[in-house]
Motif scaffolding. Structure first.
Motif, PDB file in Angstrom:
ATOM      1  N   SER A  85      -6.573 -11.774  -0.106  1.00  0.00           N
ATOM      2  CA  SER A  85      -7.001 -10.299  -1.119  1.00  0.00           C
ATOM      3  C   SER A  85      -7.682 -10.461  -1.706  1.00  0.00           C
ATOM      4  O   SER A  85      -7.209 -10.791  -3.227  1.00  0.00           O
ATOM      5  CB  SER A  85      -6.947  -9.127  -0.873  1.00  0.00           C
ATOM      6  N   SER A 125      -9.573  -4.708   7.437  1.00  0.00           N
ATOM      7  CA  SER A 125      -8.806  -3.588   8.491  1.00  0.00           C
ATOM      8  C   SER A 125      -9.894  -2.872   9.476  1.00  0.00           C
ATOM      9  O   SER A 125      -9.676  -2.942  10.383  1.00  0.00           O
ATOM     10  CB  SER A 125      -8.171  -2.422   7.822  1.00  0.00           C
ATOM     11  N   ASP A 126     -10.861  -2.810   8.819  1.00  0.00           N
ATOM     12  CA  ASP A 126     -12.044  -2.214   9.334  1.00  0.00           C
ATOM     13  C   ASP A 126     -13.167  -2.785   9.596  1.00  0.00           C
ATOM     14  O   ASP A 126     -14.443  -2.436   9.591  1.00  0.00           O
ATOM     15  CB  ASP A 126     -11.918  -1.072   9.207  1.00  0.00           C
ATOM     16  N   LYS A 148       0.482   0.425   8.629  1.00  0.00           N
ATOM     17  CA  LYS A 148       0.049  -0.180   7.039  1.00  0.00           C
ATOM     18  C   LYS A 148       0.892   0.160   5.696  1.00  0.00           C
ATOM     19  O   LYS A 148       0.518  -0.092   4.674  1.00  0.00           O
ATOM     20  CB  LYS A 148      -1.632   0.676   7.416  1.00  0.00           C
ATOM     21  N   GLN A 179       0.734  -1.594   0.027  1.00  0.00           N
ATOM     22  CA  GLN A 179       0.383   0.152  -0.045  1.00  0.00           C
ATOM     23  C   GLN A 179       0.840   1.104   0.048  1.00  0.00           C
ATOM     24  O   GLN A 179       1.462   1.695   0.993  1.00  0.00           O
ATOM     25  CB  GLN A 179      -0.639  -0.277   1.653  1.00  0.00           C
ATOM     26  N   LEU A 235      -4.910   4.577   7.517  1.00  0.00           N
ATOM     27  CA  LEU A 235      -4.877   3.423   8.395  1.00  0.00           C
ATOM     28  C   LEU A 235      -3.695   4.185   9.443  1.00  0.00           C
ATOM     29  O   LEU A 235      -3.468   5.241   9.363  1.00  0.00           O
ATOM     30  CB  LEU A 235      -4.985   2.358   8.292  1.00  0.00           C
TER      31      LEU A 235
END
Length: 302
Positions: free
Chosen positions: A95, A116-117, A86, A75, A82
């Protein structure tokens, strides 16, 4: 290093902290005509520029915009951000985004719950052709189903368009570099003597055609005076010290030059100004071509 190679586009090496700000680092190797490594140019792009762009886009209250590298799935940027840890972290092997990229799918849409969330989103994914980036734009599924479908979809595609235009700019810059390299190749390979000099007569460039015509190599002439190849009775036509005016225009005339072995040759000379950033003449470009008419007349007279 072995990781770097000579390419037309900028290599992205990762995301780093520079002066307490998060940046993308780009690098490009410099090599001589023999391919030998001579140096490295490194540029830093402040990610605040991308974040300000992302903040101005509407992807819903829980939508995201992210950029990943498609060569190692790390990323580069995410908005909303984030935890800092990360950044530079690769996508998990399971993914859906990574699966699409690994299968070389350049454009796609997928729905899944982010680890992640734990928010379910609809993701639009675009792989960029000229740079090692994957752009993802997402909208939260519940917001889409709550009546925001049209606005969210329009925002996703508008965001992709803006980001494609942004990276298209980088591509145009790389094309400009390629065009300049091609022009330099054409000049170097020309049979005409193509030379540039400063306003005082110091040679700045000397192509292969000039080497063949006058007998001097580039190493012998670059940095030396152009007067080396101009006979004394023709030196006033150079206008040394008088060509810095904005009124100086291209011109062509017949003249005589002197080769390394002392021969006088008739040439057709084309002179053109090279303008600097202020619009004034910074240098002079010269093209010397052997004059067929003059040389033929000399032969017939003899």
């Amino acid at each position: 290093s072995s990781r770097r190679r000579h390419t037309r586009f900028r290599n992205v090496t990762g995301v780093q902290t520079c002066a307490l700000r998060i940046c993308i680092t780009f690098d490009r190797t410099i090599r001589d005509k023999n391919g030998q490594f001579r140096g490295l140019v490194v540029a830093l792009i402040d990610l605040d520029l991308f974040q300000k762009l992302h903040q101005s886009l509407s992807v819903g209250a829980r939508g995201t915009v992210a950029i990943y590298r498609h060569d190692n799935f790390t990323q580069v940027l995410r908005w909303p951000p984030l935890a800092s840890g990360k950044l530079n972290a690769p996508l998990p092997p399971d993914s859906p985004t990574r699966t699409l990229v690994a299968n070389n799918i350049k454009t796609g849409t997928v729905e899944f719950k982010a680890a992640s969330d734990n928010v379910s989103r609809i993701y639009s994914i675009q792989m960029l052709d000229k740079y090692p980036f994957v752009v993802t734009v997402s909208a939260a599924l519940d917001e889409v189903l709550a009546g925001w479908r049209q606005r969210a979809v329009m925002a996703v595609f508008a965001t992709l368009l803006v980001l494609a235009l942004l990276f298209g700019l980088f591509y145009q810059l790389s094309r400009a570099d390629a065009d300049q390299a091609w022009l330099a190749h054409v000049v170097a390979a020309s049979n005409d003597a193509i030379v540039s000099r400063d306003l005082d007569g110091k040679v700045l460039s000397w192509n292969q055609g000039a080497e063949s015509m006058f007998g001097y190599s580039a190493a012998e002439m670059v940095g030396k005076s152009i007067l080396k190849i101009v006979p004394e009775d023709k030196r006033d036509e150079l206008g040394l010290g008088r060509q810095g005016s904005r009124l100086f225009r291209p011109l062509a005339h017949e003249s005589v030059r002197v080769t390394k072995d002392g021969r006088r040759i008739d040439v057709a000379v084309s002179v053109a100004p090279v303008l600097g950033m202020t619009g004034s003449v910074a240098a002079v470009a010269l093209t010397d071509r052997k004059s067929t008419r003059l040389n033929s007349s000399h032969v017939s007279e003899s």
